[in-house]
Motif scaffolding. Structure first.
Motif, PDB file in Angstrom:
ATOM      1  N   ASN A 170       0.815  -1.217  -0.054  1.00 29.90           N
ATOM      2  CA  ASN A 170       0.048   0.067  -0.189  1.00 29.90           C
ATOM      3  C   ASN A 170       0.732   1.305  -0.031  1.00 29.90           C
ATOM      4  O   ASN A 170       0.208   2.379  -0.225  1.00 29.90           O
ATOM      5  N   THR A 191      -8.820  -0.542   5.390  1.00 27.49           N
ATOM      6  CA  THR A 191      -7.561  -0.004   5.177  1.00 27.49           C
ATOM      7  C   THR A 191      -6.233  -1.175   4.585  1.00 27.49           C
ATOM      8  O   THR A 191      -5.338  -0.841   4.075  1.00 27.49           O
ATOM      9  N   ASP A 208      -6.563  -2.802   1.857  1.00 24.96           N
ATOM     10  CA  ASP A 208      -6.458  -2.916   0.600  1.00 24.96           C
ATOM     11  C   ASP A 208      -6.512  -1.258   0.168  1.00 24.96           C
ATOM     12  O   ASP A 208      -6.611  -1.248  -1.206  1.00 24.96           O
ATOM     13  N   ALA A 214      -4.397   1.994  -0.907  1.00 25.24           N
ATOM     14  CA  ALA A 214      -3.088   2.601  -0.711  1.00 25.24           C
ATOM     15  C   ALA A 214      -3.186   3.972  -0.158  1.00 25.24           C
ATOM     16  O   ALA A 214      -3.902   4.731  -0.126  1.00 25.24           O
ATOM     17  N   ASP A 221      -0.522   4.809  -5.224  1.00 21.80           N
ATOM     18  CA  ASP A 221      -1.464   3.972  -6.237  1.00 21.80           C
ATOM     19  C   ASP A 221      -0.669   3.825  -7.402  1.00 21.80           C
ATOM     20  O   ASP A 221      -1.104   4.357  -8.419  1.00 21.80           O
ATOM     21  N   HIS A 259       1.644  -2.071  -7.792  1.00 23.15           N
ATOM     22  CA  HIS A 259       2.290  -1.876  -6.412  1.00 23.15           C
ATOM     23  C   HIS A 259       3.734  -1.682  -6.549  1.00 23.15           C
ATOM     24  O   HIS A 259       4.667  -1.947  -5.876  1.00 23.15           O
TER      25      HIS A 259
END
Length: 509
Positions: free
Chosen positions: A81, A390, A392, A394, A399, A403
Motif C-alpha cells: 500500500n 485499510t 487494501d 493505498a 497508487d 504496486h
C-alpha cells in the motif's frame, strides 16, 4: 457527519503514527473526526525510530510470537500500500559464536521466514564472507560467516503524514500546534478545550468518543487533561541513534549482536551516511526534551567497532536523535529491552457514558492493525460502523500499477528528463504518484523556483506548506524530508526566511 450541535464522533489526541492511523481508519468508516497535536505530525517518537518495517527478529527470543506474526503479515500489507516510502532491504547478521550459537540463529530465522504467512521477500541465506565478499568486505577478518534475511525500510515520519493526509481527504480535521488543555465527560459526550499554541485562540469540541494516542504523554492526558484513572501503566524507554559517514557499500544493512544480548542496526542512510541504533534505557522526565547522552554515543560506537574494520568515535557523528517509547508496563521485565513492544488498550467508560480509549505501546509496523483493533474496541459505541477497509487501500502517492515502484519511477524520469537524477528519484520516493503535482507544468529546472540547495526547490516547499502542514524549516528538513543532511546552512536560512514570508502573506490575506 457532525451532529447539529457540532458534536463530532471522535476526537483524537496525538499526531503520531497511532493517532494518525486511527483518525484515518475512523474517517474512512464514515465517522466525523478531529485530530489535535500539540506540535508537528510525527514530532516525537514516530520520527525517532530505526525506520524499519519488520517483524522484530529479536522478539522471538522473548516468545512474542503473536507480535512477530502480526508484524510480518503487516509488512506485506504496508509494502503493497505504500511502495514509494517502504521498500525491501536485506539484513546481514554476522555470526559471533560467543554470543549465540549458529543453530539458534538458524532456528530463529527459519521461524521468521515462515510464521508470518505468505511473503513476497527473499528468504534467509547462509553467508560465507570469504566468498560473499560484498557483505563481508567491511567486517573484521575474524568474522567469516553469517546470515542474510529480509525486512523493509520505511520513511517513518512520512508514513504519519500520509495517514493524516488520507484522513483529511476522508473528512477528518487535522489541527496541528493545538493542545487539548481539558476534557470533561458529560454523560454521553466529551467536552474538550483546544488551544492554538500559535495564536492563543481557544475552541471547544464536543465528541462522542475520545481517543488518547498521546504517546509518551498518554498518562498526562489521561490523568491531567481528562481527569480519569486507568488500569494500565506506562513505561518510558529512550532509544537513541547516531548518523555517521557511510561505513560500507551496498544497499544492505547489518544487524549486530551486542555483548548485552541486544542487537544494533547499521543501515544505509541518505546515500552518504550510515544510521546506527538503537539504545534502550529507562527514561524519566519530560519527553519534549530528550537527547542522546555521551554514554549512549559510546555504546553505539563500541557496538559497531566490534564488527567493522573501520572504527568510529563520537567525532564521526554528524547527527543524532532520540525518542521515547511509551511502552505498556506489566511489571514483568526488569530489562528495558525485554519490555513488550505489543500494544494494549485501556477503555474507560460505564454504560451510557462517552468512552475514553487510551493507547499504550505499539510499534510502527503494526500501526494499521492497532487502528483496526481500536475500532473493534469502539464498535459497540458506534452501532452502524462501517467495516474495516485499510488493508487494501493505498496511502497517498502509493497508487502505482501492480504496486511496483521501479516502473513508476522510470516513467516519471522519462517524462521529466530535465530533472537531475537524484532529485527525480527523491521526489518519486517521498511523494510517489503525487510527485507529478509537485512538478506541475515545469519543463525546466528554473521553473521549480528558488533553489535552496541539496535538491530542494520552491515548488516542493510550496507543496509541503499547502498540502502537508509544514510550518517550520525543521518540519521540512527533518520530518517531511531528510534534506537537513544535504541542504547547506545558507539554504536552511533562506528556507526559514521564505517560510516567514509565506506566513506573513497568509495573515495579510
Amino acid at each position: 457527519m457532525s451532529a447539529e450541535d457540532g458534536t463530532v464522533d471522535m476526537l483524537v489526541i496525538g499526531g503520531g503514527i497511532n493517532g494518525a492511523g486511527i483518525a484515518r481508519d475512523a474517517a474512512g468508516r464514515g465517522l466525523s473526526v478531529v485530530l489535535c497535536e500539540q506540535a508537528d505530525l510525527a514530532s516525537a517518537t514516530s520520527s525517532s525510530s530505526s525506520k524499519l518495517i519488520h517483524g522484530g527478529l529479536r522478539y522471538l527470543e522473548q516468545y512474542e510470537f503473536r507480535l512477530v506474526r502480526e508484524a510480518l503479515a503487516e509488512r506485506e500489507v504496508l509494502l503493497r500500500n505504500a511502495p514509494h516510502i517502504i521498500w525491501p532491504m536485506r539484513f546481514v547478521l554476522p555470526h559471533n559464536k560467543l554470543l549465540r550459537p549458529a543453530w539458534m540463529i538458524r532456528l530463529g530465522l527459519f521461524l521468521y521466514d515462515h510464521i508470518g504467512g505468505k511473503r513476497s521477500l527473499p528468504g534467509t541465506k547462509s553467508l560465507s564472507f570469504r566468498t560473499d565478499w560484498v557483505e563481508g568486505a567491511p567486517l573484521k577478518p575474524e568474522l567469516t560467516r553469517g546470515f542474510a534475511y529480509s525486512d523493509c525500510w520505511v520513511e517513518d515520519s512520512r508514513l504519519v503524514v500520509l495517514n493524516a493526509m488520507d484522513a483529511r481527504v476522508r473528512g477528518a480535521e487535522i489541527l496541528l500546534r493545538t493542545r487539548c488543555t481539558e476534557a470533561r465527560r458529560e454523560g454521553d459526550r466529551w467536552t474538550a478545550k483546544l488551544k492554538d499554541l500559535a495564536t492563543g485562540a481557544e475552541r471547544v469540541v464536543r465528541a462522542r468518543i475520545l481517543v488518547n494516542a498521546a504517546g509518551p504523554w498518554v498518562e498526562r492526558v489521561l490523568h491531567g487533561v481528562a481527569g480519569q484513572s486507568g488500569s494500565a501503566h506506562m513505561r518510558l524507554v529512550k532509544g537513541s541513534h547516531i548518523v555517521v559517514p557511510r561505513l560500507f557499500d551496498g544497499d544492505h544493512a547489518y544487524i549486530l549482536q551486542n555483548t548485552d544480548r541486544r542487537v544494533i542496526f547499521a543501515i544505509p542512510y541518505e546515500h552518504r551516511f550510515t544510521l546506527i541504533g538503537t539504545t534502550d534505557i529507562p527514561f524519566e522526565g519530560d519527553a519534549t526534551d530528550v537527547r542522546i547522552t555521551p554514554e549512549e554515543t559510546d555504546y553505539l560506537c563500541d557496538a559497531v567497532n566490534r564488527y567493522f574494520a573501520k572504527q568510529i568515535g563520537p567525532a564521526d557523528v554528524v547527527r543524532s536523535y532520540s525518542g521515547v517509547r511509551p511502552l505498556y508496563d506489566d511489571d514483568s521485565a526488569a530489562n528495558p529491552s525485554a519490555v513488550t513492544r505489543d500494544y494494549v488498550f485501556d477503555l474507560a467508560g460505564n454504560p451510557g457514558e462517552a468512552p475514553l480509549l487510551s493507547i499504550y505501546g505499539g510499534k510502527i509496523t503494526t500501526y494499521r492493525r492497532l487502528a483496526e483493533h481500536a475500532m473493534d474496541k469502539l464498535k459497540r459505541f458506534v452501532p452502524d460502523l462501517k467495516p474495516s477497509w485499510t488493508a487494501d487501500a493505498a496511502l497517498p502517492g502509493g497508487d502505482m500499477a501492480s504496486h511496483r515502484f521501479e516502473p513508476f519511477a522510470a516513467a516519471f524520469k522519462a517524462r521529466h528528463p530535465w530533472l537531475p537524477e537524484d532529485v527525480a528519484q527523491r521526489l518519486c520516493r517521498l511523494y510517489g504518484t503525487l510527485a507529478e503535482r509537485i512538478v506541475g507544468p515545469s519543463t525546466k529546472l528554473s521553473d521549480m523556483g528558488i533553489d535552496f540547495g541539496g535538491g530542494l526547490y520552491e515548488r516542493e516547499v510550496d507543496w509541503l506548506v499547502r498540502e502537508e502542514w509544514a510550518n517550520t524549516a525543521d518540519d521540512i528538513l527533518w520530518r517531511r524530508t531528510k534534506l537537513g543532511l544535504h541542504v547547506p546552512p545558507e539554504g536552511a536560512s533562506k528556507l526559514a526566511e521564505w517560510l516567514a514570508g509565506s506566513r506573513t502573506l497568509a495573515r495579510a490575506s
